[in-house]
Design a protein around this motif. Structure first.
Motif, PDB file in Angstrom:
ATOM      1  N   THR A   1      -9.874  -4.784   0.269  1.00  0.00           N
ATOM      2  CA  THR A   1      -8.690  -5.449   0.805  1.00  0.00           C
ATOM      3  C   THR A   1      -7.702  -5.678  -0.325  1.00  0.00           C
ATOM      4  O   THR A   1      -8.074  -6.173  -1.394  1.00  0.00           O
ATOM      5  CB  THR A   1      -9.066  -6.810   1.429  1.00  0.00           C
ATOM      6  OG1 THR A   1      -9.906  -6.580   2.565  1.00  0.00           O
ATOM      7  CG2 THR A   1      -7.828  -7.585   1.870  1.00  0.00           C
ATOM      8  N   ALA A   2      -6.458  -5.303  -0.089  1.00  0.00           N
ATOM      9  CA  ALA A   2      -5.385  -5.586  -1.044  1.00  0.00           C
ATOM     10  C   ALA A   2      -4.630  -6.816  -0.566  1.00  0.00           C
ATOM     11  O   ALA A   2      -4.115  -6.823   0.555  1.00  0.00           O
ATOM     12  CB  ALA A   2      -4.438  -4.397  -1.168  1.00  0.00           C
ATOM     13  N   VAL A   3      -4.595  -7.849  -1.400  1.00  0.00           N
ATOM     14  CA  VAL A   3      -3.820  -9.056  -1.092  1.00  0.00           C
ATOM     15  C   VAL A   3      -2.553  -9.022  -1.938  1.00  0.00           C
ATOM     16  O   VAL A   3      -2.621  -8.923  -3.170  1.00  0.00           O
ATOM     17  CB  VAL A   3      -4.624 -10.325  -1.398  1.00  0.00           C
ATOM     18  CG1 VAL A   3      -3.778 -11.571  -1.129  1.00  0.00           C
ATOM     19  CG2 VAL A   3      -5.899 -10.373  -0.569  1.00  0.00           C
ATOM     20  N   LEU A   4      -1.415  -9.091  -1.271  1.00  0.00           N
ATOM     21  CA  LEU A   4      -0.130  -9.054  -1.965  1.00  0.00           C
ATOM     22  C   LEU A   4       0.590 -10.380  -1.760  1.00  0.00           C
ATOM     23  O   LEU A   4       1.126 -10.636  -0.675  1.00  0.00           O
ATOM     24  CB  LEU A   4       0.750  -7.905  -1.453  1.00  0.00           C
ATOM     25  CG  LEU A   4       0.416  -6.488  -1.921  1.00  0.00           C
ATOM     26  CD1 LEU A   4      -0.857  -5.976  -1.271  1.00  0.00           C
ATOM     27  CD2 LEU A   4       1.580  -5.539  -1.625  1.00  0.00           C
ATOM     28  N   PRO A   5       0.561 -11.272  -2.761  1.00  0.00           N
ATOM     29  CA  PRO A   5       1.418 -12.456  -2.662  1.00  0.00           C
ATOM     30  C   PRO A   5       2.888 -11.996  -2.683  1.00  0.00           C
ATOM     31  O   PRO A   5       3.295 -11.276  -3.597  1.00  0.00           O
ATOM     32  CB  PRO A   5       1.078 -13.253  -3.923  1.00  0.00           C
ATOM     33  CG  PRO A   5      -0.230 -12.700  -4.403  1.00  0.00           C
ATOM     34  CD  PRO A   5      -0.220 -11.267  -4.008  1.00  0.00           C
TER      35      PRO A   5
ATOM     36  N   ASN B   1     -11.955  -5.405  -4.089  1.00  0.00           N
ATOM     37  CA  ASN B   1     -10.637  -5.838  -3.620  1.00  0.00           C
ATOM     38  C   ASN B   1      -9.588  -5.763  -4.723  1.00  0.00           C
ATOM     39  O   ASN B   1      -9.885  -5.485  -5.884  1.00  0.00           O
ATOM     40  CB  ASN B   1     -10.738  -7.256  -3.059  1.00  0.00           C
ATOM     41  CG  ASN B   1     -11.734  -7.341  -1.920  1.00  0.00           C
ATOM     42  OD1 ASN B   1     -11.847  -6.413  -1.117  1.00  0.00           O
ATOM     43  ND2 ASN B   1     -12.475  -8.449  -1.841  1.00  0.00           N
ATOM     44  N   MET B   2      -8.366  -6.047  -4.349  1.00  0.00           N
ATOM     45  CA  MET B   2      -7.232  -5.946  -5.272  1.00  0.00           C
ATOM     46  C   MET B   2      -6.230  -7.054  -4.954  1.00  0.00           C
ATOM     47  O   MET B   2      -6.013  -7.387  -3.791  1.00  0.00           O
ATOM     48  CB  MET B   2      -6.553  -4.573  -5.113  1.00  0.00           C
ATOM     49  CG  MET B   2      -5.276  -4.383  -5.937  1.00  0.00           C
ATOM     50  SD  MET B   2      -4.469  -2.796  -5.557  1.00  0.00           S
ATOM     51  CE  MET B   2      -5.593  -1.637  -6.355  1.00  0.00           C
ATOM     52  N   VAL B   3      -5.656  -7.605  -6.000  1.00  0.00           N
ATOM     53  CA  VAL B   3      -4.489  -8.486  -5.849  1.00  0.00           C
ATOM     54  C   VAL B   3      -3.318  -7.785  -6.525  1.00  0.00           C
ATOM     55  O   VAL B   3      -3.408  -7.419  -7.706  1.00  0.00           O
ATOM     56  CB  VAL B   3      -4.719  -9.866  -6.492  1.00  0.00           C
ATOM     57  CG1 VAL B   3      -3.448 -10.713  -6.415  1.00  0.00           C
ATOM     58  CG2 VAL B   3      -5.874 -10.586  -5.809  1.00  0.00           C
ATOM     59  N   MET B   4      -2.258  -7.577  -5.764  1.00  0.00           N
ATOM     60  CA  MET B   4      -1.052  -6.957  -6.316  1.00  0.00           C
ATOM     61  C   MET B   4       0.031  -8.009  -6.429  1.00  0.00           C
ATOM     62  O   MET B   4       0.470  -8.575  -5.431  1.00  0.00           O
ATOM     63  CB  MET B   4      -0.562  -5.814  -5.422  1.00  0.00           C
ATOM     64  CG  MET B   4      -1.424  -4.584  -5.455  1.00  0.00           C
ATOM     65  SD  MET B   4      -0.576  -3.163  -4.717  1.00  0.00           S
ATOM     66  CE  MET B   4       0.608  -2.778  -5.989  1.00  0.00           C
TER      67      MET B   4
END
Length: 454
Positions: free
Chosen positions: A238-242, A352-355
């Motif tokens: 899952t990529a979470v993009l603030p 997962n990833m945070v962008m």
């Protein structure tokens, strides 16, 4: 009699924009923003202003981002009852942003009281959703380029700044002086917004310096976003993009729509926009066609590339969706809102990833993540960071240092002085140095609370 300019915010820091202009017993406030980031800055939001709110004759907003408008409900609550002048799109955005800001503050205070992690008992919001709704009654709109009179004998005019919908630079004429406030300047090559207007002549210029010490990379948003989302999708993460609900969320949605259309990303990759504020903002682009680069068809694609999750239950249900997905949620620096719950859910797994999709002010969780923190504190708990953290360099709605210099060079004549504001100290001082050495103009970084004659 001199015109005086008092710097009540955004002096030596990148948030809290407030500029008090005083002349002949009258005063008005240009921008009315919240301090964000470091705790000692946020505490300034609770300090009384050095001028009584009911002594301020008017407020002029360059745009609706909370670091420029978010103090308005508190100002009104404490006695300001003048008119608040802005562009029509800024009013539309403020009607979304300000009540949401009050609501989030109420929610955060209630959550802190419930969990008992506030140092204050009880934790109190700076202002409520009701306070914000009350302040909206003060808004008055004026189109770009149309002169108006915010106070008797004072003339003002908005010029397109190209930052977000409705964003403007402001020319203020009073006491025979012309003061130009850049507001937040956008990029000439922005994916969504039209370029800034050339600046008019002025005696003094107040210019932002968010990116005053750096240049944007040649790489564009599509080139950064595509491979990163391909990578996380391939490993089932899952990529979470603030995202900033205004501007950045729409740029990323538009980019994802283009990446799906050109085959870089599969049409089946689920995308969620988990921010009621960002959802409402996305709807405004069709209402303000002609103020940005997108066609009606592109606005439609941007609105339909993601599942819009409005309710809290819909937001919680995202976690039940297994397999690769992309979640866009506010706030852009991970300072509050729904994105915190997604970070708690997904930060702890390497799949997962945070962008990080834009500028991260020092002192924010986003800045800590970008700096490689092994854990971040969320809701009173330390959350381990095992997810891949990607800092996008290209997705910025701010002009870079050279673009700021180009805007200044377009002035018809040199101003007497340039005040460099709305940047971290290093960025502001770097821009000041370039102005002095390349343009040979007088430039300075004013101190917080200082007053200067124009």
């Amino acid at each position: 009699m001199n015109v005086h300019l008092r710097f009540l915010g955004a002096a030596g820091t990148v948030t809290g924009s407030k500029y008090l202009v005083e002349f002949s017993g009258q005063s008005l406030l240009v921008d009315c923003g919240l301090f964000q980031g470091y705790k000692q800055l946020r505490l300034r939001n609770r300090d009384p202003l050095p001028v009584l709110p009911n002594h301020i004759g008017a407020v002029l907003l360059t745009h609706a981002h909370l670091d420029h408008s978010g103090y308005l409900p508190l100002l009104a609550k404490e006695g300001f009852h003048g008119k608040v002048w802005c562009t029509p799109a800024t009013r539309d955005l403020a009607q979304i942003l300000l009540p949401d800001s009050g609501h989030i503050q109420e929610e955060d205070a209630a959550f802190a009281n419930r969990k008992g992690f506030s140092k204050h008992a009880p934790a109190l919001p700076l202002y409520t959703e009701g306070d914000a709704l009350d302040s909206l009654k003060l808004l008055r709109t004026v189109p770009m380029g149309q002169p108006f009179e915010p106070l008797h004998g004072w003339t003002a005019q908005f010029f397109r700044a190209g930052h977000i919908l409705g964003a403007a630079s402001l020319l203020l004429e009073v006491g025979g002086k012309r003061i130009l406030f850049s507001g937040d300047l956008g990029r000439p090559d922005d994916m969504l917004m039209l370029p800034p207007d050339p600046p008019p002549a002025a005696d003094a210029v107040v210019i932002e310096s968010t990116y005053g010490d750096r240049e944007h990379p040649d790489e564009d948003t599509l080139a950064e976003l595509g491979p990163a989302l391909q990578r996380v999708a391939a490993r089932g993460g899952t990529a979470v993009l603030p995202v900033f609900a205004v501007g950045r969320a729409q740029e990323i949605l538009h980019a994802i729509a283009l990446l799906k259309a050109n085959g870089t990303l599969p049409h089946s990759l689920p995308v969620y926009l988990d921010s009621p504020m960002a959802i409402h903002t996305t709807d405004l682009y069709e209402r303000h066609l002609g103020e940005h680069r997108l066609s009606a068809a592109q606005c439609h694609d941007m609105e339909h590339v993601a599942k819009m999750t409005r309710s809290t239950d819909e937001s919680k249900a995202i976690a039940q969706q297994h397999g690769p997905k992309v979640v866009l949620a506010a706030a852009g620096m991970a300072t509050g809102g729904r994105v915190l719950h997604h970070l708690v859910q997904y930060l702890g797994h390497h799949r997962n990833m945070v962008m990080l999709t834009g500028y991260q002010a020092p002192g924010t969780r986003g800045a800590a993540l970008g700096d490689g923190a092994k854990s971040v504190r969320i809701h009173g708990q330390d959350v381990a960071v095992r997810a891949e953290v990607v800092q996008m360099r290209s997705a910025s709605a701010h002009a870079d240092a050279s673009q700021l210099m180009d805007w200044l060079r377009a002035l018809p004549q040199p101003p007497h002085r340039v005040f460099v504001t709305h940047g971290e100290m290093g960025a502001s001082d770097a821009l000041r140095h370039r102005i002095e050495t390349e343009l040979r103009w007088r430039a300075m970084v004013p101190e917080h609370g200082s007053t200067w004659a124009v």
